[in-house]
Scaffold this active site. Sequence first.
Site, PDB file in Angstrom:
ATOM      1  N   ASP A   1      19.097  76.086 155.802  1.00  0.00           N
ATOM      2  CA  ASP A   1      17.841  75.998 156.524  1.00  0.00           C
ATOM      3  C   ASP A   1      16.974  77.155 156.002  1.00  0.00           C
ATOM      4  O   ASP A   1      17.496  78.112 155.423  1.00  0.00           O
ATOM      5  CB  ASP A   1      18.132  76.147 158.026  1.00  0.00           C
ATOM      6  CG  ASP A   1      16.871  76.280 158.837  1.00  0.00           C
ATOM      7  OD1 ASP A   1      15.988  75.417 158.704  1.00  0.00           O
ATOM      8  OD2 ASP A   1      16.751  77.254 159.607  1.00  0.00           O
TER       9      ASP A   1
ATOM     10  N   ASP B   1      13.683  78.685 157.742  1.00  0.00           N
ATOM     11  CA  ASP B   1      13.173  79.614 158.750  1.00  0.00           C
ATOM     12  C   ASP B   1      14.326  80.158 159.597  1.00  0.00           C
ATOM     13  O   ASP B   1      14.994  79.397 160.294  1.00  0.00           O
ATOM     14  CB  ASP B   1      12.165  78.891 159.665  1.00  0.00           C
ATOM     15  CG  ASP B   1      10.918  78.436 158.907  1.00  0.00           C
ATOM     16  OD1 ASP B   1      10.577  79.070 157.898  1.00  0.00           O
ATOM     17  OD2 ASP B   1      10.294  77.454 159.337  1.00  0.00           O
TER      18      ASP B   1
ATOM     19  N   GLY C   1      13.300  75.520 164.811  1.00  0.00           N
ATOM     20  CA  GLY C   1      13.837  74.326 164.146  1.00  0.00           C
ATOM     21  C   GLY C   1      13.190  73.022 164.572  1.00  0.00           C
ATOM     22  O   GLY C   1      13.537  71.960 164.076  1.00  0.00           O
TER      23      GLY C   1
ATOM     24  N   ARG D   1       6.691  69.988 163.921  1.00  0.00           N
ATOM     25  CA  ARG D   1       5.360  70.394 164.408  1.00  0.00           C
ATOM     26  C   ARG D   1       4.912  69.604 165.637  1.00  0.00           C
ATOM     27  O   ARG D   1       4.464  70.171 166.623  1.00  0.00           O
ATOM     28  CB  ARG D   1       4.350  70.228 163.268  1.00  0.00           C
ATOM     29  CG  ARG D   1       3.118  71.088 163.434  1.00  0.00           C
ATOM     30  CD  ARG D   1       2.174  70.900 162.253  1.00  0.00           C
ATOM     31  NE  ARG D   1       2.794  71.228 160.973  1.00  0.00           N
ATOM     32  CZ  ARG D   1       2.267  70.936 159.789  1.00  0.00           C
ATOM     33  NH1 ARG D   1       1.096  70.307 159.735  1.00  0.00           N
ATOM     34  NH2 ARG D   1       2.880  71.265 158.674  1.00  0.00           N
TER      35      ARG D   1
ATOM     36  N   SER E   1      10.262  72.087 157.867  1.00  0.00           N
ATOM     37  CA  SER E   1       8.868  72.501 157.639  1.00  0.00           C
ATOM     38  C   SER E   1       8.210  71.818 156.450  1.00  0.00           C
ATOM     39  O   SER E   1       8.788  71.716 155.367  1.00  0.00           O
ATOM     40  CB  SER E   1       8.821  74.017 157.438  1.00  0.00           C
ATOM     41  OG  SER E   1       7.503  74.403 157.090  1.00  0.00           O
TER      42      SER E   1
ATOM     43  N   ASN F   1       5.796  73.207 155.129  1.00  0.00           N
ATOM     44  CA  ASN F   1       5.350  74.358 154.334  1.00  0.00           C
ATOM     45  C   ASN F   1       6.498  75.003 153.559  1.00  0.00           C
ATOM     46  O   ASN F   1       6.317  76.053 152.940  1.00  0.00           O
ATOM     47  CB  ASN F   1       4.713  75.406 155.255  1.00  0.00           C
ATOM     48  CG  ASN F   1       3.409  74.911 155.874  1.00  0.00           C
ATOM     49  OD1 ASN F   1       2.429  74.699 155.173  1.00  0.00           O
ATOM     50  ND2 ASN F   1       3.414  74.682 157.172  1.00  0.00           N
TER      51      ASN F   1
ATOM     52  N   ASP G   1      20.172  78.360 161.812  1.00  0.00           N
ATOM     53  CA  ASP G   1      19.985  79.336 162.885  1.00  0.00           C
ATOM     54  C   ASP G   1      19.543  78.690 164.195  1.00  0.00           C
ATOM     55  O   ASP G   1      19.410  79.369 165.205  1.00  0.00           O
ATOM     56  CB  ASP G   1      18.924  80.382 162.502  1.00  0.00           C
ATOM     57  CG  ASP G   1      17.536  79.788 162.532  1.00  0.00           C
ATOM     58  OD1 ASP G   1      17.326  78.748 161.881  1.00  0.00           O
ATOM     59  OD2 ASP G   1      16.658  80.339 163.223  1.00  0.00           O
TER      60      ASP G   1
HETATM   61  C1  BG6 Z   1      10.951  74.735 161.243  1.00  0.00           C
HETATM   62  C2  BG6 Z   1      10.564  75.859 162.184  1.00  0.00           C
HETATM   63  O1  BG6 Z   1      11.585  75.243 160.129  1.00  0.00           O
HETATM   64  O2  BG6 Z   1       9.805  74.028 160.815  1.00  0.00           O
HETATM   65  C3  BG6 Z   1       9.745  75.320 163.335  1.00  0.00           C
HETATM   66  O3  BG6 Z   1      11.729  76.498 162.671  1.00  0.00           O
HETATM   67  C4  BG6 Z   1       8.543  74.548 162.792  1.00  0.00           C
HETATM   68  O4  BG6 Z   1       9.322  76.381 164.167  1.00  0.00           O
HETATM   69  C5  BG6 Z   1       9.037  73.443 161.865  1.00  0.00           C
HETATM   70  O5  BG6 Z   1       7.784  73.974 163.849  1.00  0.00           O
HETATM   71  C6  BG6 Z   1       7.889  72.636 161.252  1.00  0.00           C
HETATM   72  O6  BG6 Z   1       7.143  73.468 160.407  1.00  0.00           O
HETATM   73  P1  BG6 Z   1       5.754  73.085 159.769  1.00  0.00           P
HETATM   74  O7  BG6 Z   1       5.521  74.184 158.759  1.00  0.00           O
HETATM   75  O8  BG6 Z   1       5.892  71.751 159.122  1.00  0.00           O
HETATM   76  O9  BG6 Z   1       4.737  73.082 160.869  1.00  0.00           O
HETATM   77 MG    MG Z   2      15.666  77.672 161.263  1.00  0.00          MG
END
Ligand code: BG6
Ligand code: MG
Length: 209
Positions: A7, A9, A44, A47, A112, A114, A166
Amino acid sequence: MRGLIFDLDGVITDTAEYHYLAWRQLAEEEGLSFTREDNEALRGVPRRRSLELLLKGDMRPDDQMSAMMTRKNDYYQAYIEGITPDDLLPGVLDFLREAKASGFKLGLGSASKNARAVCERLGVLTLFDAFGDGYSVVNAKPAPDLFLWVAGSLGLKPDDCAVFEDAEAGIEAALKGGFFTVGVGPESRVGAAHRVIEGLHAAHPREFV
Ligand code: BG6
Ligand code: MG
């Protein structure tokens, strides 16, 4: 084990604070309260589901939900622009490099959208043989789909892979998928995993052969 799946984040870097600051800005603009403790429940979580939790059931029409997610993401992206390799969590680079040198295939499995930009800025993108992010599958964690997708992309079965996570939702996803599951963080959060470590600095790839 032949593959290690991480993972992002909370395992490779700690972007939870940036997610928190971005959601808090949106919450303030909307006149809602949002604390650091509230943010823990979003670890985790994708969005849209995060926004639903922030709104505490007070759902808005879809166009407004989308506009709010875009605003939050703009705030978040401004924070992550400043990410550098210094933002890797302790021990991460050594762990990834040693794992690769020992012949493990490496995968990234993050909810994510991102994740690619973050890994690029951290300087670790090219270390991964398979890259699963918020665009890879429809069903997010706690569904096992993302980790299964990453394992498949590595050409490996879940039996041959360990997942490092995590978040409670991520641990559940990895266990459901049949992976050896390593919880990163406190027992209270990741205790359901097969093994718990404080961080990658507290482990060595040879322990997962
Ligand atoms: C996860 C984070 O990795 O990604 C979450 O732990 C987050 O907090 C999720 O909401 C989605 O991320 P993003 O960057 O697509 O908004
Ligand atoms: Mg995580």
